[in-house]
Write an enzyme that holds these catalytic residues in place. Sequence first.
Site, mmCIF file in Angstrom:
data_model
loop_
_atom_site.group_PDB
_atom_site.id
_atom_site.type_symbol
_atom_site.label_atom_id
_atom_site.label_comp_id
_atom_site.label_asym_id
_atom_site.label_seq_id
_atom_site.Cartn_x
_atom_site.Cartn_y
_atom_site.Cartn_z
ATOM 1 N N LYS A 1 -4.709 -30.758 39.006
ATOM 2 C CA LYS A 1 -5.024 -30.351 40.385
ATOM 3 C C LYS A 1 -4.634 -28.886 40.571
ATOM 4 O O LYS A 1 -3.562 -28.464 40.100
ATOM 5 C CB LYS A 1 -4.236 -31.254 41.350
ATOM 6 C CG LYS A 1 -4.528 -31.051 42.823
ATOM 7 C CD LYS A 1 -3.704 -32.046 43.663
ATOM 8 C CE LYS A 1 -4.010 -31.952 45.144
ATOM 9 N NZ LYS A 1 -3.223 -32.939 45.939
ATOM 10 N N SER B 1 -6.089 -35.636 49.117
ATOM 11 C CA SER B 1 -6.559 -34.299 48.812
ATOM 12 C C SER B 1 -6.847 -34.061 47.336
ATOM 13 O O SER B 1 -7.490 -33.070 46.985
ATOM 14 C CB SER B 1 -5.507 -33.282 49.257
ATOM 15 O OG SER B 1 -4.314 -33.458 48.505
ATOM 16 N N SER C 1 -2.342 -38.580 48.819
ATOM 17 C CA SER C 1 -3.348 -37.760 48.138
ATOM 18 C C SER C 1 -3.654 -38.117 46.693
ATOM 19 O O SER C 1 -4.607 -37.590 46.129
ATOM 20 C CB SER C 1 -2.953 -36.292 48.206
ATOM 21 O OG SER C 1 -3.320 -35.780 49.454
HETATM 22 N N1 GLN Z 1 -4.127 -36.744 53.877
HETATM 23 C C1 GLN Z 1 -2.745 -36.443 54.073
HETATM 24 C C2 GLN Z 1 -2.623 -35.095 54.724
HETATM 25 O O1 GLN Z 1 -3.596 -34.569 55.102
HETATM 26 C C3 GLN Z 1 -2.028 -36.512 52.781
HETATM 27 C C4 GLN Z 1 -2.141 -35.293 51.969
HETATM 28 C C5 GLN Z 1 -1.374 -35.357 50.692
HETATM 29 O O2 GLN Z 1 -0.870 -36.408 50.303
HETATM 30 N N2 GLN Z 1 -1.242 -34.217 50.056
HETATM 31 O O3 GLN Z 1 -1.570 -34.557 54.889
#
Ligand code: GLN
Length: 487
Positions: A79, A154, A178
């Site tokens: 990532k 994400s 994420s």
């Molecule tokens: N979707 C969650 C957020 O927007 C989790 C993001 C993540 O785990 N990096 O913060």
Amino acid sequence: MDVKHLSITELHAAYTSRELSVEAVTSAYLDSITKRDGSLQAYLTVLGEAAMGQADALDERLRHGEQPIGLFGVPIAIKDNMCLAGTRTTAASKILDPYVAPYTATAVQKVADSGAVILGKTNLDEFAMGSSTENSAYQKTANPWDTTRVPGGSSGGSAVAVASQQALVALGSDTGGSIRQPASLCGVVGLKPTYGRVSRHGLIALSSSLDQIGPFARNVSDAFSVYQAIVGRDAYDATTTEEASVNRDVLTKGLAGLRVGFLEAAMLAGMDEEVKARVQEALALMEKAGAKIVPLKIPSAKLSLALYYVIVTSEVSSNLARYDGLRYGVAQSPVGSTFQKFTTANRSHGLGQEAQRRSILGTYTLSKGYADRYYNRAHELMDVVAQDFAAAFRDVDVLFGPTAPTVAFKLGEKFNDPLTMYLSDIFTVPANIANLPAISMPIGFAHQLPVGGQFMGPQFGEGQIFQAAAGYEAESGFTNLVADGLA
Ligand code: GLN
């Protein structure tokens, strides 16, 4: 034989018998990227030449009689919020461009030391804020099961790379879901380890008290191999632990006698009915295989999402304050104006909507007089949620439930509705708030799209969730799914 179907164990057998070279496997994956990524857009940077160089060096080691173990010769995607020395690292934000990392993140170094071949850096929501990967400043990644749909986020690029055989495994980061939510939406396995298991050194911070790096894979055993490679105490991250890791034999222990808790609240009204049905079927299958299903209530768990958005926005406002255009990125406004004008111009240009929204909210929740009422209070309540989960684990070995309330949604569907987007994480966020390890894995299909189920374990209870996940995988046969309906 398509080498891209082989698991890590199978690859290692083929390397040992000299049936395959690391070069052949690496170039098969690079070809797959060339063929598929035009439509899927999982990668931000492909490191073809470097990967072939690494493969060549590994083949040389095989020729010298080295036995492949760990991640030897395993093509991996990273990532793009993790640093890799000498390569562009964007966190999918314009504000960092053209940043080239001067050092390598510990987790990335560990996979490389274990022999993994790094294929490239994958797309994400900007600074890992989002649940659909649509917040990337560069491109929108499509779900390989249906390219009109999101891959989740994400870590959408990493999930897609694995699901579409553009990498065998991948690293993602999980602050509120994420890794697990995109794994669920793409039909692969994704693990968030207990906070402190994996070093965050070199991970571009979203929320420092919640961020954790973990693996994506197409089966539980491969996920375990990556997990084993990245865990451990790191002098560069004081929050990492000495806690002993897990022995691989948990993967063959099976479900018999395992106490599986089921949170009744996990079957929310408003959840997709077919997703609910898959969860019920998974529970029935586990029961048939000898697990004991225990219905449970943890009332404070429902606070998790609210606490999460106070903590994350606060920490975002602090972590993103360094991106002012002076230290990173290309300045948009000439130096010479006031500092305020200068940073406002740079941040307005360089940060996307969600990053700006959270910076503003977090500045409020941290401001004088409000920090106690919001940020500090959220941390106190986080401990309450953690204690309630810890108490539940006196009666059960693992908890099981849905990973996400729905299957993959359409690109654009929730983009302009942040609150609905935040609700995609309703089932994943509690593990981050209560600091528990959790794994998502395929449990079937709904509307012709993959559905994920999630096992949560007690703190540092990765052994239990790997046992449960591997046991369920063996019973269900939902493993090594490949999204072949590719555009
Ligand atoms: N979707 C969650 C957020 O927007 C989790 C993001 C993540 O785990 N990096 O913060």
